[in-house]
Design a protein around this motif. Structure first.
Motif, PDB file in Angstrom:
ATOM      1  N   GLU A 278      -5.179   5.531  -1.327  1.00 46.66           N
ATOM      2  CA  GLU A 278      -4.023   4.648  -1.413  1.00 46.66           C
ATOM      3  C   GLU A 278      -4.147   3.777  -2.666  1.00 46.66           C
ATOM      4  O   GLU A 278      -5.257   3.460  -3.116  1.00 46.66           O
ATOM      5  CB  GLU A 278      -3.935   3.750  -0.190  1.00 46.66           C
TER       6      GLU A 278
ATOM      7  N   GLN B  24       0.836   3.856   3.679  1.00 53.04           N
ATOM      8  CA  GLN B  24       0.800   2.755   4.638  1.00 53.04           C
ATOM      9  C   GLN B  24       2.095   1.956   4.694  1.00 53.04           C
ATOM     10  O   GLN B  24       2.568   1.592   5.774  1.00 53.04           O
ATOM     11  CB  GLN B  24      -0.388   1.832   4.343  1.00 53.04           C
ATOM     12  N   ASP B  25       2.662   1.627   3.546  1.00 54.29           N
ATOM     13  CA  ASP B  25       3.882   0.819   3.522  1.00 54.29           C
ATOM     14  C   ASP B  25       5.098   1.640   3.108  1.00 54.29           C
ATOM     15  O   ASP B  25       6.104   1.095   2.620  1.00 54.29           O
ATOM     16  CB  ASP B  25       3.700  -0.388   2.580  1.00 54.29           C
TER      17      ASP B  25
ATOM     18  N   VAL C 273       1.336   3.385  11.030  1.00 56.55           N
ATOM     19  CA  VAL C 273       0.764   4.706  10.767  1.00 56.55           C
ATOM     20  C   VAL C 273      -0.210   5.090  11.878  1.00 56.55           C
ATOM     21  O   VAL C 273      -0.297   6.261  12.261  1.00 56.55           O
ATOM     22  CB  VAL C 273       0.073   4.738   9.387  1.00 56.55           C
TER      23      VAL C 273
ATOM     24  N   TRP D   7       0.836  -1.200   0.000  1.00 55.66           N
ATOM     25  CA  TRP D   7       0.000   0.000   0.000  1.00 55.66           C
ATOM     26  C   TRP D   7       0.873   1.253   0.000  1.00 55.66           C
ATOM     27  O   TRP D   7       1.681   1.469   0.911  1.00 55.66           O
ATOM     28  CB  TRP D   7      -0.901   0.007   1.241  1.00 55.66           C
TER      29      TRP D   7
ATOM     30  N   VAL E 168      -7.762   3.951   3.990  1.00 56.55           N
ATOM     31  CA  VAL E 168      -7.423   3.487   5.329  1.00 56.55           C
ATOM     32  C   VAL E 168      -7.862   4.541   6.325  1.00 56.55           C
ATOM     33  O   VAL E 168      -7.796   5.741   6.053  1.00 56.55           O
ATOM     34  CB  VAL E 168      -5.904   3.257   5.470  1.00 56.55           C
TER      35      VAL E 168
ATOM     36  N   TYR F 183      -3.361   9.330   7.692  1.00 54.50           N
ATOM     37  CA  TYR F 183      -3.510   8.111   6.908  1.00 54.50           C
ATOM     38  C   TYR F 183      -3.355   8.375   5.416  1.00 54.50           C
ATOM     39  O   TYR F 183      -3.308   7.441   4.614  1.00 54.50           O
ATOM     40  CB  TYR F 183      -4.885   7.474   7.152  1.00 54.50           C
TER      41      TYR F 183
ATOM     42  N   TRP G 233      -9.589  -0.791   6.462  1.00 50.29           N
ATOM     43  CA  TRP G 233      -9.218  -0.385   5.114  1.00 50.29           C
ATOM     44  C   TRP G 233     -10.258  -0.891   4.122  1.00 50.29           C
ATOM     45  O   TRP G 233     -10.990  -1.848   4.365  1.00 50.29           O
ATOM     46  CB  TRP G 233      -7.839  -0.946   4.769  1.00 50.29           C
TER      47      TRP G 233
ATOM     48  N   THR H 231      -0.211  -0.212   8.343  1.00 49.51           N
ATOM     49  CA  THR H 231      -1.309   0.578   8.901  1.00 49.51           C
ATOM     50  C   THR H 231      -1.204   0.689  10.410  1.00 49.51           C
ATOM     51  O   THR H 231      -1.576   1.715  10.997  1.00 49.51           O
ATOM     52  CB  THR H 231      -2.661  -0.044   8.500  1.00 49.51           C
TER      53      THR H 231
END
Length: 298
Positions: free
Chosen positions: A233, A102-103, A167, A98, A127, A229, A208, A164
């Motif tokens: 995404e 997120q990633d 985050v 993501w 998310v 967030y 998500w 996530t």
């Protein structure tokens, strides 16, 4: 003369038979070597995370690739372990990354060690923190400040180490929330949400989209005015660095892979309702042959 000729003929015929046997053995050995080589090339190690959409798409790809002659092994690993396995060539592909938020930490850590695809397979991911829709007074993350006791100061989380979750920890700090993020697993988190909503109790958790739970329970995202967030995404895939060189055909197929809301939603339903996720994925693949042929350029 007749006896000598017959002896010569027998020796000649015997030599032909022996030569034929030797050639056959040589061909068999060569075929075995080729078969062994092909089998080795066809073995694909794919990462799987115990998330609903990940279980759905990994089983879908297992069905597709095995129909195309590959042998696909699904390895249940958290995302951090998958990244390390890609770096060490122990894994071929991790199908769910993501970005841009997120990633992002994994992209930064492994950008020179793992291939992160530019192609995306889902472009409308979201998310955020969710609460049951019956919690009418709580519509923003900032509203949580006034209801700490109501939630007992707890945000119900899932897999530790997931992007996530990281985050969400940043979000707690950014909003200065007096909350603790409790890790568990996705199934455990979903069970807690479901049980709380049966009795109309308060609960807040990171979730998500796409996710099947939104078709089962009436949940709402809380506004995130600071956009911790992020916005929309996109879901990419990642492979070990030499994957495209070793499997150019597969690399093209994964770059062609793209799903809309209806497609990913229907796949998740089929997989979740089947006793064996592979059976649900197989049914979906059979019913969406035209879509898959576009990915495989058929």
């Amino acid at each position: 003369m007749g006896t000598k000729f017959r002896s010569f003929l027998n020796v000649f015929l015997l030599s032909i038979v022996v030569a034929g046997v030797l050639v056959a053995c040589s061909n068999n050995d060569e075929n075995k070597e080729n078969t062994s080589s092909n089998d080795e090339k066809q073995a694909i190690e794919m990462g799987q995370i115990n998330w609903a959409e990940n279980i759905a798409v990994t089983n879908m790809w297992k069905v597709i690739l095995e129909e195309e002659g590959y042998d696909v092994n699904l390895n249940v690993l958290d995302i951090g372990t998958q990244m390390a396995a890609l770096e060490n060539d122990e894994l071929d592909i991790s199908p769910e990354i993501w970005l841009p938020v997120q990633d992002a930490s994994y992209l930064e850590q492994y950008k020179d060690k793992v291939n992160f695809s530019e192609a995306t397979w889902y472009d409308n991911a979201k998310v955020g923190l969710v609460v049951p829709s019956y919690m009418e007074d709580i519509n923003s993350i900032e509203d949580l400040h006034d209801h700490v006791d109501l939630f007992e100061g707890v945000i119900t989380g899932f897999d530790p180490g997931a992007g996530t979750m990281e985050v969400t920890e940043d979000l707690i700090e950014e909003y200065d929330l007096p909350f603790e993020l409790l890790p568990s697993s996705e199934p455990a988190m979903l069970t807690e949400i479901s049980e709380a909503m049966k009795e109309e109790k308060p609960i807040v958790a990171p979730l998500w989209s796409p996710h099947r739970i939104f078709s089962e329970l009436d949940l709402k995202y809380l506004d995130d005015p600071k956009e911790v967030y992020g916005g929309v995404e996109k879901i990419h895939h990642a492979t070990r660095l030499d994957f495209a060189d070793d499997h150019p055909e597969l690399a093209t197929w994964f770059d062609n892979w793209n799903m809309d809301d209806d497609q990913i939603g229907s796949l998740m339903v089929e997989v979740s309702e089947a006793e064996d996720p592979l059976d649900g994925a197989r049914k979906w693949v059979e019913e969406n042959e035209n879509v898959i042929n576009e990915w495989l350029e058929k």
